[in-house]
Design a protein around this motif. Structure first.
Motif, PDB file in Angstrom:
ATOM      1  N   ASN A 204       0.782  -1.235   0.000  1.00 57.17           N
ATOM      2  CA  ASN A 204       0.000   0.000   0.000  1.00 57.17           C
ATOM      3  C   ASN A 204       0.815   1.288   0.000  1.00 57.17           C
ATOM      4  OD1 ASN A 204      -3.005  -0.871   0.419  1.00 57.17           O
ATOM      5  ND2 ASN A 204      -1.806  -2.166   1.805  1.00 57.17           N
ATOM      6  N   THR A 205       2.109   1.194  -0.301  1.00 60.18           N
ATOM      7  CA  THR A 205       2.924   2.404  -0.353  1.00 60.18           C
ATOM      8  C   THR A 205       3.651   2.471  -1.685  1.00 60.18           C
ATOM      9  OG1 THR A 205       4.753   1.263   0.762  1.00 60.18           O
ATOM     10  CG2 THR A 205       3.278   2.566   2.130  1.00 60.18           C
ATOM     11  N   ARG A 206       4.078   3.664  -2.000  1.00 60.08           N
ATOM     12  CA  ARG A 206       4.750   3.912  -3.272  1.00 60.08           C
ATOM     13  C   ARG A 206       6.141   3.264  -3.292  1.00 60.08           C
ATOM     14  NH1 ARG A 206       8.515   7.625  -1.858  1.00 60.08           N
ATOM     15  NH2 ARG A 206       8.093   8.924  -0.040  1.00 60.08           N
ATOM     16  N   PRO A 207       6.745   3.098  -4.466  1.00 58.53           N
ATOM     17  CA  PRO A 207       8.118   2.565  -4.552  1.00 58.53           C
ATOM     18  C   PRO A 207       9.091   3.461  -3.781  1.00 58.53           C
ATOM     19  CG  PRO A 207       7.062   2.552  -6.694  1.00 58.53           C
ATOM     20  CD  PRO A 207       6.159   3.331  -5.783  1.00 58.53           C
ATOM     21  N   ARG A 208      10.087   2.856  -3.174  1.00 58.05           N
ATOM     22  CA  ARG A 208      11.023   3.601  -2.333  1.00 58.05           C
ATOM     23  C   ARG A 208      12.460   3.407  -2.809  1.00 58.05           C
ATOM     24  NH1 ARG A 208       7.321   0.089  -0.804  1.00 58.05           N
ATOM     25  NH2 ARG A 208       8.373  -0.881   0.930  1.00 58.05           N
ATOM     26  N   ASN A 209      13.292   4.402  -2.468  1.00 64.29           N
ATOM     27  CA  ASN A 209      14.727   4.311  -2.725  1.00 64.29           C
ATOM     28  C   ASN A 209      15.434   4.346  -1.373  1.00 64.29           C
ATOM     29  OD1 ASN A 209      17.362   4.506  -3.446  1.00 64.29           O
ATOM     30  ND2 ASN A 209      17.189   6.437  -4.561  1.00 64.29           N
ATOM     31  N   PHE A 210      16.042   3.218  -0.993  1.00 63.81           N
ATOM     32  CA  PHE A 210      16.654   3.100   0.324  1.00 63.81           C
ATOM     33  C   PHE A 210      18.174   3.196   0.269  1.00 63.81           C
ATOM     34  CE2 PHE A 210      12.842   0.194   1.254  1.00 63.81           C
ATOM     35  CZ  PHE A 210      12.057   1.282   1.602  1.00 63.81           C
ATOM     36  N   SER A 211      18.734   3.735  -0.800  1.00 58.32           N
ATOM     37  CA  SER A 211      20.182   3.715  -1.000  1.00 58.32           C
ATOM     38  C   SER A 211      20.935   4.516   0.052  1.00 58.32           C
ATOM     39  CB  SER A 211      20.518   4.247  -2.398  1.00 58.32           C
ATOM     40  OG  SER A 211      20.042   5.580  -2.550  1.00 58.32           O
ATOM     41  N   ASN A 212      20.318   5.555   0.617  1.00 61.19           N
ATOM     42  CA  ASN A 212      21.028   6.419   1.562  1.00 61.19           C
ATOM     43  C   ASN A 212      20.634   6.173   3.017  1.00 61.19           C
ATOM     44  OD1 ASN A 212      22.459   7.811  -0.476  1.00 61.19           O
ATOM     45  ND2 ASN A 212      20.657   9.065  -0.906  1.00 61.19           N
ATOM     46  N   THR A 213      19.980   5.080   3.295  1.00 61.91           N
ATOM     47  CA  THR A 213      19.555   4.801   4.671  1.00 61.91           C
ATOM     48  C   THR A 213      20.741   4.327   5.501  1.00 61.91           C
ATOM     49  OG1 THR A 213      18.937   2.541   4.055  1.00 61.91           O
ATOM     50  CG2 THR A 213      17.207   4.213   3.991  1.00 61.91           C
ATOM     51  N   PRO A 214      20.749   4.633   6.799  1.00 60.59           N
ATOM     52  CA  PRO A 214      21.863   4.214   7.660  1.00 60.59           C
ATOM     53  C   PRO A 214      21.943   2.698   7.781  1.00 60.59           C
ATOM     54  CG  PRO A 214      20.058   5.107   8.954  1.00 60.59           C
ATOM     55  CD  PRO A 214      19.728   5.391   7.536  1.00 60.59           C
ATOM     56  N   LYS A 215      23.161   2.194   7.884  1.00 59.04           N
ATOM     57  CA  LYS A 215      23.357   0.750   7.994  1.00 59.04           C
ATOM     58  C   LYS A 215      22.971   0.241   9.371  1.00 59.04           C
ATOM     59  CE  LYS A 215      27.048   0.496   4.529  1.00 59.04           C
ATOM     60  NZ  LYS A 215      28.461   0.115   4.261  1.00 59.04           N
ATOM     61  N   GLU A 216      23.256   1.032  10.386  1.00 56.28           N
ATOM     62  CA  GLU A 216      22.960   0.612  11.756  1.00 56.28           C
ATOM     63  C   GLU A 216      21.935   1.561  12.378  1.00 56.28           C
ATOM     64  OE1 GLU A 216      23.916  -2.072  13.413  1.00 56.28           O
ATOM     65  OE2 GLU A 216      25.059  -2.803  11.698  1.00 56.28           O
ATOM     66  N   ILE A 217      20.870   0.990  12.922  1.00 60.28           N
ATOM     67  CA  ILE A 217      19.857   1.760  13.633  1.00 60.28           C
ATOM     68  C   ILE A 217      19.704   1.127  15.015  1.00 60.28           C
ATOM     69  CG2 ILE A 217      17.453   2.539  13.669  1.00 60.28           C
ATOM     70  CD1 ILE A 217      17.403   2.304  10.646  1.00 60.28           C
ATOM     71  N   PRO A 218      20.305   1.717  16.056  1.00 58.95           N
ATOM     72  CA  PRO A 218      20.179   1.155  17.404  1.00 58.95           C
ATOM     73  C   PRO A 218      18.703   0.982  17.777  1.00 58.95           C
ATOM     74  CG  PRO A 218      21.816   2.903  17.368  1.00 58.95           C
ATOM     75  CD  PRO A 218      21.113   2.947  16.033  1.00 58.95           C
ATOM     76  N   ALA A 219      18.297  -0.252  17.995  1.00 59.85           N
ATOM     77  CA  ALA A 219      16.873  -0.570  18.086  1.00 59.85           C
ATOM     78  C   ALA A 219      16.177   0.056  19.286  1.00 59.85           C
ATOM     79  CB  ALA A 219      16.686  -2.083  18.103  1.00 59.85           C
ATOM     80  N   THR A 220      16.748  -0.110  20.476  1.00 60.22           N
ATOM     81  CA  THR A 220      16.048   0.401  21.649  1.00 60.22           C
ATOM     82  C   THR A 220      16.100   1.924  21.720  1.00 60.22           C
ATOM     83  OG1 THR A 220      18.035  -0.042  22.979  1.00 60.22           O
ATOM     84  CG2 THR A 220      16.291  -1.692  23.020  1.00 60.22           C
ATOM     85  N   ARG A 221      17.085   2.532  21.078  1.00 62.29           N
ATOM     86  CA  ARG A 221      17.128   3.995  21.019  1.00 62.29           C
ATOM     87  C   ARG A 221      16.037   4.538  20.101  1.00 62.29           C
ATOM     88  NH1 ARG A 221      22.191   7.926  19.039  1.00 62.29           N
ATOM     89  NH2 ARG A 221      20.973   9.861  19.008  1.00 62.29           N
ATOM     90  N   TYR A 222      15.815   3.864  18.975  1.00 65.08           N
ATOM     91  CA  TYR A 222      14.898   4.388  17.971  1.00 65.08           C
ATOM     92  C   TYR A 222      13.571   3.633  17.890  1.00 65.08           C
ATOM     93  CZ  TYR A 222      18.681   7.351  16.366  1.00 65.08           C
ATOM     94  OH  TYR A 222      19.674   8.298  16.304  1.00 65.08           O
ATOM     95  N   CYS A 223      13.335   2.713  18.799  1.00 63.72           N
ATOM     96  CA  CYS A 223      12.041   2.043  18.830  1.00 63.72           C
ATOM     97  C   CYS A 223      10.957   3.043  19.235  1.00 63.72           C
ATOM     98  CB  CYS A 223      12.067   0.886  19.824  1.00 63.72           C
ATOM     99  SG  CYS A 223      10.508  -0.017  19.931  1.00 63.72           S
ATOM    100  N   VAL A 224       9.795   2.921  18.654  1.00 66.58           N
ATOM    101  CA  VAL A 224       8.659   3.771  19.027  1.00 66.58           C
ATOM    102  C   VAL A 224       8.491   3.750  20.548  1.00 66.58           C
ATOM    103  CG1 VAL A 224       6.150   3.994  18.855  1.00 66.58           C
ATOM    104  CG2 VAL A 224       7.508   3.422  16.834  1.00 66.58           C
ATOM    105  N   GLY A 225       8.342   4.924  21.148  1.00 69.13           N
ATOM    106  CA  GLY A 225       8.375   5.055  22.601  1.00 69.13           C
ATOM    107  C   GLY A 225       7.421   4.159  23.352  1.00 69.13           C
ATOM    108  N   HIS A 226       6.164   4.062  22.899  1.00 69.84           N
ATOM    109  CA  HIS A 226       5.183   3.249  23.620  1.00 69.84           C
ATOM    110  C   HIS A 226       5.507   1.760  23.524  1.00 69.84           C
ATOM    111  CE1 HIS A 226       1.801   6.523  23.582  1.00 69.84           C
ATOM    112  NE2 HIS A 226       2.863   6.864  24.288  1.00 69.84           N
ATOM    113  N   VAL A 227       6.027   1.331  22.381  1.00 76.91           N
ATOM    114  CA  VAL A 227       6.411  -0.075  22.231  1.00 76.91           C
ATOM    115  C   VAL A 227       7.605  -0.375  23.131  1.00 76.91           C
ATOM    116  CG1 VAL A 227       7.296  -1.815  20.628  1.00 76.91           C
ATOM    117  CG2 VAL A 227       5.515  -0.219  19.883  1.00 76.91           C
ATOM    118  N   PHE A 228       8.588   0.505  23.129  1.00 77.51           N
ATOM    119  CA  PHE A 228       9.772   0.316  23.957  1.00 77.51           C
ATOM    120  C   PHE A 228       9.395   0.268  25.444  1.00 77.51           C
ATOM    121  CE2 PHE A 228      13.084   2.365  26.568  1.00 77.51           C
ATOM    122  CZ  PHE A 228      14.101   1.441  26.407  1.00 77.51           C
TER     123      PHE A 228
END
Length: 285
Positions: A204-228
């Motif tokens: 349900n979303t448009r095509p994406r270009n992920f070429s410039n996305t960061p390789k590492e995303i610290p999960a607990t730092r960037y997890c949605v606050g309520h889920v964390f």
């Protein structure tokens, strides 16, 4: 609200409240100026900059705060601050760069107030100790590391979905993707639900270009606050159960203790990246 209608009103609001700065934060609604964000940022300022007086006011969501921040800069409004959740702004390079605009270190204030080192203080309070007992503290830290591993790809998927103006992690229904393990009480990721959400986004979303996305995303730092928060609350409850300490705190009690123990965390965990971040943010004020 009369102060917010003009530039001069904004500038003079701090003087009206008898403080050095007015700080707009997230939360509130209608005429309400209360939110947990107010308590969090008040604690940050009171602890790290006791030499200045700040009056925090809750004024809507992230979009409203970003609009205020831009007006603060373009209209050169003095004696005023804006403080908000970082979300994925660090990863996207979307932060508003100005000393009067402050951000959380993690995705939300919850990621910071309930981070692993902060959890040790919360747990110590719950078991009426000055510090968390060694075995119990190590158990918490080990399970936080396990949580980091479990959430790594769902958080990355959520970030990639955001680039497509969508999302994976349910902001207000963490129980959909995380369940309490029936035996040990620890957070159990529902992989099937996460995969289902990923498939829905891909369809349900448009095509994406992920070429410039960061390789590492610290999960607990960037997890949605309520889920964390949902996950670490389960970890604390499971720790109490595992070590024969009885039941864990209710979700509301857990959040209250986290805010109450924040001062101790900010004063004592001087090398923690979270504390370093807030000290750096508060120094120019």
């Amino acid at each position: 609200m009369i102060f917010e209608r003009t530039r001069s009103g904004q500038i003079n609001r701090a003087a009206f409240h008898g403080v050095d700065y007015t700080c707009y934060v997230e939360g509130g609604g209608g005429i309400s100026e209360f939110s947990e964000d107010v308590l969090f940022w008040n604690t940050v300022f009171d602890t790290l900059r006791p030499d200045i007086r700040v009056h925090c006011i809750a004024r809507g969501g992230k979009a409203q705060l970003e609009s205020r921040a831009r007006s603060l800069i373009t209209e050169d409004i003095q004696n005023t601050l804006v403080a908000m959740d970082s979300d994925y702004d660090d990863l996207l390079g979307d932060k508003i760069e100005d000393s009067r605009v402050l951000y959380t270190f993690g995705y939300s204030w919850e990621n910071d107030a309930f981070s692993p080192n902060a959890l040790l203080n919360i747990y110590a309070h719950l078991v009426r100790a000055n510090v968390a007992p060694a075995d119990e503290g190590n158990f918490i830290l080990t399970e936080c590391a396990n949580l980091e591993r479990k959430l790594k790809w769902p958080v990355r998927a959520d970030f990639l979905a955001l680039i497509s103006t969508s999302s994976i992690l349910p902001r207000d229904a963490p129980g959909r993707i995380v369940k309490k393990h029936p035996t040990n009480g620890l957070p159990q990721l529902q992989l099937g639900e996460v995969i289902k959400l990923c498939k829905h986004v891909n369809l349900n979303t448009r095509p994406r270009n992920f070429s410039n996305t960061p390789k590492e995303i610290p999960a607990t730092r960037y997890c949605v606050g309520h889920v964390f928060t949902y996950c670490v609350h389960l970890i604390v409850g499971a720790t109490k159960f595992h070590f024969g300490r009885g039941k864990g705190p209710s979700p509301v009690h857990f959040r209250d203790i986290g805010l109450l123990q924040l001062t101790k965390f900010l004063r004592e965990a001087l090398t923690d990246p979270i504390v370093v971040h807030y000290r750096s943010a508060c120094t120019p004020l």
